[in-house]
Design an enzyme around this catalytic site. Structure first.
Site, PDB file in Angstrom:
ATOM      1  CE  LYS A 130      68.356  29.828  62.642  1.00 28.36           C
ATOM      2  NZ  LYS A 130      69.004  31.037  63.225  1.00 28.36           N
ATOM      3  CD  GLN A 180      67.283  34.580  68.466  1.00 28.82           C
ATOM      4  OE1 GLN A 180      66.360  33.828  68.167  1.00 28.82           O
ATOM      5  NE2 GLN A 180      68.182  34.989  67.584  1.00 28.82           N
ATOM      6  CG  HIS A 206      56.629  27.426  70.189  1.00 25.92           C
ATOM      7  ND1 HIS A 206      57.849  27.066  69.679  1.00 25.92           N
ATOM      8  CD2 HIS A 206      55.944  26.272  70.348  1.00 25.92           C
ATOM      9  CE1 HIS A 206      57.900  25.751  69.525  1.00 25.92           C
ATOM     10  NE2 HIS A 206      56.749  25.245  69.935  1.00 25.92           N
ATOM     11  CE  LYS A 231      56.734  19.817  73.784  1.00 25.74           C
ATOM     12  NZ  LYS A 231      57.785  20.017  72.764  1.00 25.74           N
TER      13      LYS A 231
END
Length: 266
Positions: A203, A141, A149, A123
């Site tokens: 996707k 993005q 997140h 992570k």
């Protein structure tokens, strides 16, 4: 004091939580202190804030080869973590719904905990996803969903490594690793170029797969909390709230990107 209980008064003192931590991972790299985790997350957020400013007058980097290698390496890493957790937990006859963790040392427990540590470290490695967006000037993005997140998963996984690095806690990393194997496989193919990318019609199902993951994770934690599976209740409560936030953010993204587009074409 048991690992699963803590009084209201003690909840305000770090030493009380420290006493409940799993002694088997004491001294492991980036596990003992929350300070290291806070510094890493702070550095990540600083990168998100300063990165686009630094790149503003610079040309975007072309990183096709790097992206292909990175995504397939991450796919392999997640597969290996999933494999080791699954093999170790299967040999220990884990009951994934409500396994009562035993604080013991044996080769298979070590295998599970080592894989859990790599999951935790992965992570941190995934912060590179954001760095690549910045270097390629893909600032669109860098959404609230993306930053939230990435910046929260690392400390959340740290809590598992420190207090509950085996037992029923392995079910969520296993599920997450499976999703990331599929996800990084998709991004690895996508990075090859338009000749392959146009074939990747699925996707939208990556987001749907993530939403299913959150529902399953939420259900598991709710079950553990209600059944009292010798699992720290505050970890289950934290995960329930965390999964609810993901369901909201990812659900909103899925609705706006896919369902709204379908309605507009009708």
């Amino acid at each position: 004091m048991t690992r699963a209980s803590i009084s209201f008064k003690e909840a305000f003192y770090w030493d009380s939580y420290e006493k409940m931590s799993d002694h088997r991972t004491k001294g492991w790299f980036l596990v003992d202190s929350p300070t290291d985790v806070a510094l890493i997350v702070s550095t990540y957020l600083l990168m998100v804030w300063m990165g686009p400013k630094i790149m503003k007058k610079r040309k975007p980097f072309k990183m096709k080869g790097v992206l292909i290698v990175y995504n397939f390496i991450m796919m392999l890493l997640n597969f290996l973590i999933l494999k080791d957790i699954f093999i170790g937990s299967s040999r220990l006859s884990y009951r994934y719904l409500c396994h009562r963790s035993k604080l013991e040392f044996n080769p298979e427990e070590d295998r599970v905990m080592n894989a859990m540590w790599w999951f935790y470290i992965s992570k941190c490695i995934e912060f590179t996803d954001t760095l690549f967006f910045i270097l390629r000037k893909k600032n669109d993005q860098l959404s609230v969903l993306h930053v939230y997140h990435h910046s929260t998963m690392f400390p959340i996984c740290w809590t598992s490594m420190k207090w509950y690095p085996s037992g029923a806690a392995v079910r969520l990393p296993m599920l997450n690793c499976f999703v990331h194997v599929v996800m990084y496989f998709y991004y690895g193919l996508s990075a090859i170029g338009p000749s392959v990318k146009k074939l990747l019609w699925w996707k939208r199902y990556l987001t749907l797969l993530q939403l299913i993951q959150f529902v399953i994770s939420l259900s598991w934690s709710t079950y553990s909390l209600l059944q009292g599976c010798n699992h720290p209740a505050w970890i289950d409560v934290t995960n329930i709230l965390y999964m609810c936030s993901f369901l909201f953010l990812f659900g909103r993204f899925y609705f706006s990107k896919y369902l709204n587009n379908v309605k507009s074409k009708l």
